[in-house]
Design a protein around this motif. Structure first.
Motif, PDB file in Angstrom:
ATOM      1  N   ALA A   1       0.833  -1.209   0.000  1.00  0.00           N
ATOM      2  CA  ALA A   1       0.000   0.000   0.000  1.00  0.00           C
ATOM      3  C   ALA A   1       0.863   1.253   0.000  1.00  0.00           C
ATOM      4  O   ALA A   1       0.620   2.195  -0.764  1.00  0.00           O
ATOM      5  CB  ALA A   1      -0.937  -0.009   1.212  1.00  0.00           C
ATOM      6  N   THR A   2       1.898   1.273   0.843  1.00  0.00           N
ATOM      7  CA  THR A   2       2.781   2.437   0.899  1.00  0.00           C
ATOM      8  C   THR A   2       3.572   2.586  -0.394  1.00  0.00           C
ATOM      9  O   THR A   2       3.690   3.690  -0.951  1.00  0.00           O
ATOM     10  CB  THR A   2       3.746   2.309   2.089  1.00  0.00           C
ATOM     11  OG1 THR A   2       2.992   2.250   3.306  1.00  0.00           O
ATOM     12  CG2 THR A   2       4.705   3.483   2.145  1.00  0.00           C
ATOM     13  N   SER A   3       4.135   1.484  -0.905  1.00  0.00           N
ATOM     14  CA  SER A   3       4.929   1.542  -2.134  1.00  0.00           C
ATOM     15  C   SER A   3       4.090   2.013  -3.310  1.00  0.00           C
ATOM     16  O   SER A   3       4.513   2.869  -4.092  1.00  0.00           O
ATOM     17  CB  SER A   3       5.522   0.160  -2.442  1.00  0.00           C
ATOM     18  OG  SER A   3       6.381  -0.267  -1.422  1.00  0.00           O
ATOM     19  N   ALA A   4       2.881   1.463  -3.442  1.00  0.00           N
ATOM     20  CA  ALA A   4       2.021   1.828  -4.565  1.00  0.00           C
ATOM     21  C   ALA A   4       1.546   3.275  -4.449  1.00  0.00           C
ATOM     22  O   ALA A   4       1.455   3.992  -5.457  1.00  0.00           O
ATOM     23  CB  ALA A   4       0.822   0.884  -4.637  1.00  0.00           C
ATOM     24  N   SER A   5       1.254   3.705  -3.239  1.00  0.00           N
ATOM     25  CA  SER A   5       0.807   5.094  -3.043  1.00  0.00           C
ATOM     26  C   SER A   5       1.920   6.070  -3.406  1.00  0.00           C
ATOM     27  O   SER A   5       1.665   7.119  -4.014  1.00  0.00           O
ATOM     28  CB  SER A   5       0.363   5.306  -1.597  1.00  0.00           C
ATOM     29  OG  SER A   5      -0.711   4.446  -1.257  1.00  0.00           O
ATOM     30  N   ARG A   6       3.158   5.741  -3.046  1.00  0.00           N
ATOM     31  CA  ARG A   6       4.284   6.603  -3.382  1.00  0.00           C
ATOM     32  C   ARG A   6       4.510   6.631  -4.892  1.00  0.00           C
ATOM     33  O   ARG A   6       4.836   7.661  -5.471  1.00  0.00           O
ATOM     34  CB  ARG A   6       5.544   6.112  -2.669  1.00  0.00           C
ATOM     35  CG  ARG A   6       6.742   7.062  -2.849  1.00  0.00           C
ATOM     36  CD  ARG A   6       7.980   6.540  -2.139  1.00  0.00           C
ATOM     37  NE  ARG A   6       7.757   6.413  -0.702  1.00  0.00           N
ATOM     38  CZ  ARG A   6       7.882   5.281  -0.022  1.00  0.00           C
ATOM     39  NH1 ARG A   6       8.204   4.170  -0.648  1.00  0.00           N
ATOM     40  NH2 ARG A   6       7.677   5.259   1.276  1.00  0.00           N
ATOM     41  N   LEU A   7       4.299   5.486  -5.545  1.00  0.00           N
ATOM     42  CA  LEU A   7       4.492   5.425  -6.991  1.00  0.00           C
ATOM     43  C   LEU A   7       3.406   6.199  -7.728  1.00  0.00           C
ATOM     44  O   LEU A   7       3.700   7.027  -8.600  1.00  0.00           O
ATOM     45  CB  LEU A   7       4.513   3.965  -7.449  1.00  0.00           C
ATOM     46  CG  LEU A   7       4.631   3.730  -8.955  1.00  0.00           C
ATOM     47  CD1 LEU A   7       5.998   4.199  -9.465  1.00  0.00           C
ATOM     48  CD2 LEU A   7       4.430   2.247  -9.286  1.00  0.00           C
TER      49      LEU A   7
END
Length: 795
Positions: A240-246
């Motif tokens: 969730a964090t990685s995708a949100s940052r991307l």
């Protein structure tokens, strides 16, 4: 034996048979296996079709064999249909495609004006997904490709009529966003943006794509659309964090995998030492991972097993395929024709022909770079060989997951270790492969070297207003914009920032992070274009005298012209390969964080690295060095981030608690510790050793002490040094263990030698490197332990 155990062994019969076959030629008592593990079969978890799904879409999917969706497919699809941005992070062959096909196909089927965009990191994957959608034949769906291979005559039709466009970040950056007014029809009703295999967007490339997606969303909003982002990923930590940052939007994560998985046997394999050969400075040489993989691949093909070997480099893939074909020719010449190489740099028509042959089963064995890790949806593979750790556990399991994709037969996965500290550590520490959680992706959209060109592109697309800056980093973006205004790149007006030139900046921005246009490899006698090479790698791979491989044929470089971007080659079949050597210096620009201990400091900061390719080694396939050839190449300067530690002279010396090193041994000891640390950092950051570099010195001009640096290999940094700083104790502890576990007497490529050392791996002191790491960990590790347990005053 328990019933459960009996079932586990039964499902592993085919994989064990294949493993016995590849072990058949190994002399008794010399087994290269360090560990084997049987991974049990997982049954499917299905649910009914969502009520909102269009009946015609469901009917088409059922006719293609999907009776009911798996639980994670339905959950992710329903979140997206409900308007939530979502990331689906499940294993290879878990049907992530259906999770985005269902809402997208329903939307464009129900609304003739609705549109969707699909992004993939490779053309092969995009083409494969387009074929999958077209095969469904859903009424009203006009899916089309728009990439570098799309003929010019078709591009106008795509802009005017397609409602699901399949492209890649490169084409979105260069072909769509700069000309967004021509895509007005498409953007007005853009409902979904699919970002496939999003875990591959990491480091500098990931940072570029993150900013590209922000630009895309901004243009879509300009035309009144606010699309839902659907991201598909391999299993990663904190998706969730990685995708949100991307994506620049808050994403919900779906991670519980309901797909069936075939039983797999995973074998960890360390090639043997070749006692009759010597490498650099008399070091022992192991049989190369490529040679070992070629033999394994040939054995698997003889057994009729459909097999895929993942090899770390383009040259390695070519050599592995050549080696397997050579061995098969001695057994059955017809079988040798059923093995091929697949890699980036091939011409489009060559790639398509290989993909068709692989999908049809005409090819039994393929040696590939990671171009097929995310590429064609291959089913029915019996075995996968991973030649060298691919840099991350996410990539390893993505590659391993290509085996047994049909779910009904068991499969074999063989991990063949390279002569490399990390590979050696992993095959002797199987829990680090089989039980360790996968990594989180690392990217930094606020890197000024990446942010500036995207702000320029954004301003050229639409004037940048103050309220549009938050997705681009807020204050970080303002600082970069002010600098661009001072240099007259942009003009500041009361309502925002404007692009000043008539020429758009997009063509000068390389989102792959290689820093410019590709270097073209051309056969001098015929003028035939053979392939391309990243400009950042050209000095290392196509320097004068380098051996270049293409489609199984070898060439030698006559001249590299960096100014014109051309490497001229001629056909030749030398018995050796070439490896570039460089020299390097490093200067501290700014220290960002520092931790001081008793005699040791650990630091994170900005550095300037100056390097120059000064020559190359010629090596036989065995690894034996023939000679060294000098080169005169231009100097390259890199401003990036580094993690470094310093050790005072007293701790290195023979005093109480010291390393016991005489001054003459210190350079070799630090050098050994540096090489091993570079090799082990990929265990803690999503990189491989070619993404990072290092320098060590007994007395550095900026620190005044013995210092070991490990730096990112990309301008501005890619987040890898930051991960090393955050995990310095476990990182250096694993480094120490890798050196200590190696059985060589004085240092070899499996522990402290580096394949890209500019000093020819001299001096190197294996025992001294252990001593350095012992004293550093003795100070830093003890303090970290005290902090964790609340024993440090004021902590």
């Amino acid at each position: 034996m328990s019933v459960g155990c009996a079932k586990l062994r039964l499902v592993a019969n085919q994989a064990r048979r294949l493993l016995d076959r590849v072990l058949a030629g190994v002399p008794a008592g010399e087994s290269p296996l360090t560990h084997t593990a049987d991974l049990a079969r997982r049954p499917a978890d299905t649910v009914p079709w969502p009520s909102w799904a269009a009946p015609d879409v469901v009917k088409a999917l059922v006719e293609r064999g999907v009776v009911e969706p798996w639980r994670h497919q339905a959950e992710a699809a329903s979140l997206a249909w409900g308007g939530s941005h979502v990331v689906l992070a499940t294993g290879t062959a878990s049907g992530k495609s259906l999770a985005y096909q269902l809402p997208v196909l329903t939307a464009v089927h129900n609304d003739p004006k609705a549109t969707a965009l699909y992004l993939s990191p490779t053309k092969a994957l995009g083409a494969d997904q387009l074929r999958s959608v077209e095969a469904l034949g859903v009424e009203g769906v006009r899916a089309a490709s728009f990439d570098g291979d799309t003929p010019m005559a078709e591009r106008d039709w795509v802009r005017a009529h397609a409602n699901w466009v399949f492209t890649n970040p490169d084409m979105l950056h260069r072909g769509v966003l700069p000309n967004h007014s021509r895509w007005m029809r498409f953007f007005r009703k853009l409902s979904y943006v699919v970002v496939d295999e999003c875990h591959s967007y990491r480091g500098v490339f990931g940072s570029h794509v993150a900013l590209l997606l922000r630009r895309l969303r901004r243009v879509a909003q300009r035309y009144g659309a606010d699309p839902v982002f659907i991201l598909a990923s391999a299993t990663v930590a904190d998706p969730a964090t990685s995708a949100s940052r991307l994506a620049g939007v808050r994403c919900a994560a779906v991670t519980e995998d309901g797909s069936p998985r075939a039983a797999r046997t995973v074998a960890l394999w360390e090639p043997p030492l070749l006692e009759e050969l010597e490498g650099e400075n008399g070091a022992p040489v192991r049989r190369s991972a490529g040679a070992e993989t070629a033999r394994i691949l040939a054995d698997l093909v003889v057994e009729g097993a459909r097999s895929l070997a993942f090899v770390r480099s383009r040259i390695g893939a070519e050599l592995t395929a050549i080696g397997a074909r050579r061995q098969l020719a001695e057994v059955d010449p017809e079988l040798s024709e059923r093995v091929a190489a697949y890699r980036g740099g091939y011409l489009p028509e060559e790639r398509r022909a290989l993909e068709r042959a692989l999908s049809s089963g005409e090819l039994l064995g393929v040696a590939s770079t990671n171009a097929l890790e995310l590429g064609v949806d291959i089913v029915g593979l019996d075995a996968v060989v991973v030649a060298g750790f691919p840099g991350t556990l996410a990539s390893f399991w993505q590659q391993a997951g290509r085996a047994g994709r049909t779910g009904d037969t068991d499969a074999l996965v063989v991990f063949v270790a390279r002569d490399d500290p990390l590979d050696t550590y992993l095959v002797h520490n199987p829990a680090a492969v089989l039980e360790k959680p996968v990594e989180a992706t690392v990217l930094d959209p606020t890197n000024p070297y990446v942010l500036e060109p995207h702000l320029a592109c954004a301003a050229a697309e639409l004037p940048l207003t103050p309220d549009a800056l938050e997705p681009f980093g807020g204050e970080a973006a303002v600082a970069v914009l002010d600098d661009m205004v001072a240099r007259k790149v942009l003009r500041r007006r009361p309502n925002g920032w404007y692009w000043t030139s008539h020429d758009r900046p997009h063509a000068d921005v390389d989102i792959r992070g290689s820093g410019g246009e590709q270097v073209v490899v051309v056969e001098g006698e015929t003028g035939r274009m053979l392939g391309t090479v990243d400009p950042g790698a050209a000095c290392w791979t196509v320097h004068d005298g380098a051996v270049y491989l293409h489609q199984g044929e070898s060439y030698v470089v006559d001249r590299l012209d960096l100014e014109s971007g051309i490497a001229l080659v001629h056909a030749e079949k030398p018995e050796w390969s070439t490896t570039a050597r460089d020299t390097k210096d490093i200067a501290v620009v700014r220290t960002l964080e520092s931790r001081a201990y008793e005699g040791v400091t650990v630091n994170l900061g900005e550095v300037e690295v100056t390097s120059q390719v000064v020559g190359y080694l010629r090596k036989l396939p065995s690894g034996q060095v023939i000679d060294a050839v000098a080169l005169d190449m231009p100097t390259q300067t890199l401003r990036t981030r580094a993690v470094w530690y310093t050790v005072d002279a007293e701790l290195l010396g023979s005093g109480p608690g010291g390393a016991g090193l005489e001054p003459a041994r210190v350079p070799g000891a630090l050098h050994a510790a540096e090489h091993a640390a570079i090799g082990l950092l990929p265990l803690f950051a999503t990189c491989d050793r070619w993404d990072i570099g290092g320098v060590s010195t007994a007395l550095h001009q900026d620190t005044g002490e013995a210092t070991v640096f490990v730096h990112d290999g990309h301008p501005g940094g890619a987040g890898f040094a930051d991960r090393g700083f955050a995990a310095v104790v476990p990182w250096l502890a694993a480094t120490r263990e890798a050196i200590a576990a190696c059985t060589c007497p004085a240092g070899c490529p499996s522990c402290v030698q580096s394949p890209k050392c500019g000093n020819g791996n001299d001096p190197l002191d294996k025992a001294g490197g252990l001593a350095v790491l012992d004293v550093v960990l003795g100070v830093v590790g003890a303090k970290a332990h005290d902090v964790r347990h609340g024993r440090v005053e004021g902590s």
